[in-house]
Scaffold this active site. Structure first.
Site, PDB file in Angstrom:
ATOM      1  N   ASN A   1       3.427  -3.162  -2.636  1.00 22.99           N
ATOM      2  CA  ASN A   1       2.589  -4.334  -2.398  1.00 22.99           C
ATOM      3  C   ASN A   1       3.316  -5.587  -2.866  1.00 22.99           C
ATOM      4  O   ASN A   1       4.064  -5.574  -3.849  1.00 22.99           O
ATOM      5  CB  ASN A   1       1.187  -4.192  -2.998  1.00 22.99           C
TER       6      ASN A   1
ATOM      7  N   GLU B   1       2.349  -9.472  -3.598  1.00 26.86           N
ATOM      8  CA  GLU B   1       1.253 -10.437  -3.738  1.00 26.86           C
ATOM      9  C   GLU B   1       1.768 -11.866  -3.673  1.00 26.86           C
ATOM     10  O   GLU B   1       2.973 -12.122  -3.702  1.00 26.86           O
ATOM     11  CB  GLU B   1       0.519 -10.166  -5.055  1.00 26.86           C
TER      12      GLU B   1
ATOM     13  N   GLU C   1       1.384  -0.178   2.140  1.00 24.68           N
ATOM     14  CA  GLU C   1       1.442   0.601   3.383  1.00 24.68           C
ATOM     15  C   GLU C   1       1.904  -0.260   4.554  1.00 24.68           C
ATOM     16  O   GLU C   1       2.734   0.150   5.360  1.00 24.68           O
ATOM     17  CB  GLU C   1       0.059   1.177   3.723  1.00 24.68           C
TER      18      GLU C   1
ATOM     19  N   CYS D   1      -6.540   1.183   2.315  1.00 23.33           N
ATOM     20  CA  CYS D   1      -7.642   0.288   2.683  1.00 23.33           C
ATOM     21  C   CYS D   1      -7.868   0.349   4.200  1.00 23.33           C
ATOM     22  O   CYS D   1      -7.026   0.832   4.966  1.00 23.33           O
ATOM     23  CB  CYS D   1      -7.343  -1.142   2.225  1.00 23.33           C
TER      24      CYS D   1
ATOM     25  N   CYS E   1      -5.161  -1.259   6.520  1.00 23.83           N
ATOM     26  CA  CYS E   1      -3.941  -0.452   6.672  1.00 23.83           C
ATOM     27  C   CYS E   1      -4.196   0.763   7.569  1.00 23.83           C
ATOM     28  O   CYS E   1      -3.323   1.169   8.333  1.00 23.83           O
ATOM     29  CB  CYS E   1      -3.421  -0.013   5.307  1.00 23.83           C
TER      30      CYS E   1
ATOM     31  N   CYS F   1      -0.386  -5.266   1.446  1.00 18.87           N
ATOM     32  CA  CYS F   1      -0.467  -3.909   0.906  1.00 18.87           C
ATOM     33  C   CYS F   1       0.870  -3.186   1.114  1.00 18.87           C
ATOM     34  O   CYS F   1       1.598  -3.449   2.090  1.00 18.87           O
ATOM     35  CB  CYS F   1      -1.536  -3.100   1.622  1.00 18.87           C
TER      36      CYS F   1
HETATM   37  N1  THU Z   1      -3.142  -2.394  -2.282  1.00 19.84           N
HETATM   38  C1  THU Z   1      -2.180  -1.697  -1.618  1.00 19.84           C
HETATM   39  O1  THU Z   1      -1.001  -2.045  -1.660  1.00 19.84           O
HETATM   40  N2  THU Z   1      -2.557  -0.596  -0.928  1.00 19.84           N
HETATM   41  C2  THU Z   1      -3.821  -0.103  -0.860  1.00 19.84           C
HETATM   42  O2  THU Z   1      -4.048   0.912  -0.214  1.00 19.84           O
HETATM   43  C3  THU Z   1      -4.913  -0.789  -1.558  1.00 19.84           C
HETATM   44  C4  THU Z   1      -4.547  -2.042  -2.259  1.00 19.84           C
HETATM   45  C5  THU Z   1      -2.737  -3.551  -3.065  1.00 19.84           C
HETATM   46  C6  THU Z   1      -3.238  -4.881  -2.582  1.00 19.84           C
HETATM   47  C7  THU Z   1      -3.193  -5.699  -3.857  1.00 19.84           C
HETATM   48  O3  THU Z   1      -1.878  -6.179  -4.051  1.00 19.84           O
HETATM   49  C8  THU Z   1      -3.501  -4.690  -4.936  1.00 19.84           C
HETATM   50  O4  THU Z   1      -3.235  -3.415  -4.388  1.00 19.84           O
HETATM   51  C9  THU Z   1      -4.915  -4.736  -5.460  1.00 19.84           C
HETATM   52  O5  THU Z   1      -5.825  -4.640  -4.421  1.00 19.84           O
END
Ligand code: THU
Length: 135
Positions: A48, A50, A61, A92, A95, A59
């Site tokens: 991920n 941010e 994925e 999520c 994704c 995310c």
């Molecule tokens: N996140 C992912 O990378 N993958 C997921 O399946 C769920 C959430 C990340 C997004 C954000 O950077 C952090 O996790 C918190 O939601």
């Protein structure tokens, strides 16, 4: 959709766990890694990423899938996801839709020191298809 080999699933999860170490998650402090197995056998990883403008975060994925697509992949066999802690983490909804776009069959997640393999169709039943599939 043939079954995903257990050893392949484990290897893919290991790649996701490695990729997780590169997560850029200074805001949520929730680090996630992913690994994509493409239909040509190549593996792509992602974490991920941010952003201080939170809505622009990506995310793990989707980072991994888009890395694969940008290298020519159009069909994905499986995506492995690794998060923190002991609870099972499944991708999520956004994704899952992107996984469907590229024909992903399997989602691999950690479970009790091993792996659990889900069929994407069970995680995203009756998915929205690609526009061309409705014409
Ligand atoms: N996140 C992912 O990378 N993958 C997921 O399946 C769920 C959430 C990340 C997004 C954000 O950077 C952090 O996790 C918190 O939601």
């Amino acid at each position: 959709m043939t079954a995903l080999d257990r050893a392949t699933a484990r290897e893919l999860l290991r790649a996701a766990q490695q990729a997780r170490r590169l997560a850029y998650a200074p805001y949520s402090r929730f680090q996630v890694g992913a690994a994509v197995l493409a239909d040509d056998g190549r593996v792509f990883t992602g974490c991920n990423v941010e952003c201080g403008s939170y809505g622009l975060s990506h995310c793990a994925e989707r980072v991994a899938i888009h890395k694969a697509v940008s290298e020519g992949v159009r069909r994905v066999v499986a995506v492995a996801v690794a998060g923190p802690g002991r609870r099972e983490l499944t991708p999520c909804g956004a994704c899952r839709q992107v996984m469907a776009e590229f024909g992903t069959s399997f989602v691999v997640v950690p479970r009790a020191g091993g792996v659990r393999v889900y069929a994407l169709k069970d995680l995203l039943p009756r998915a929205f298809l690609r526009p061309q599939d409705y014409r």
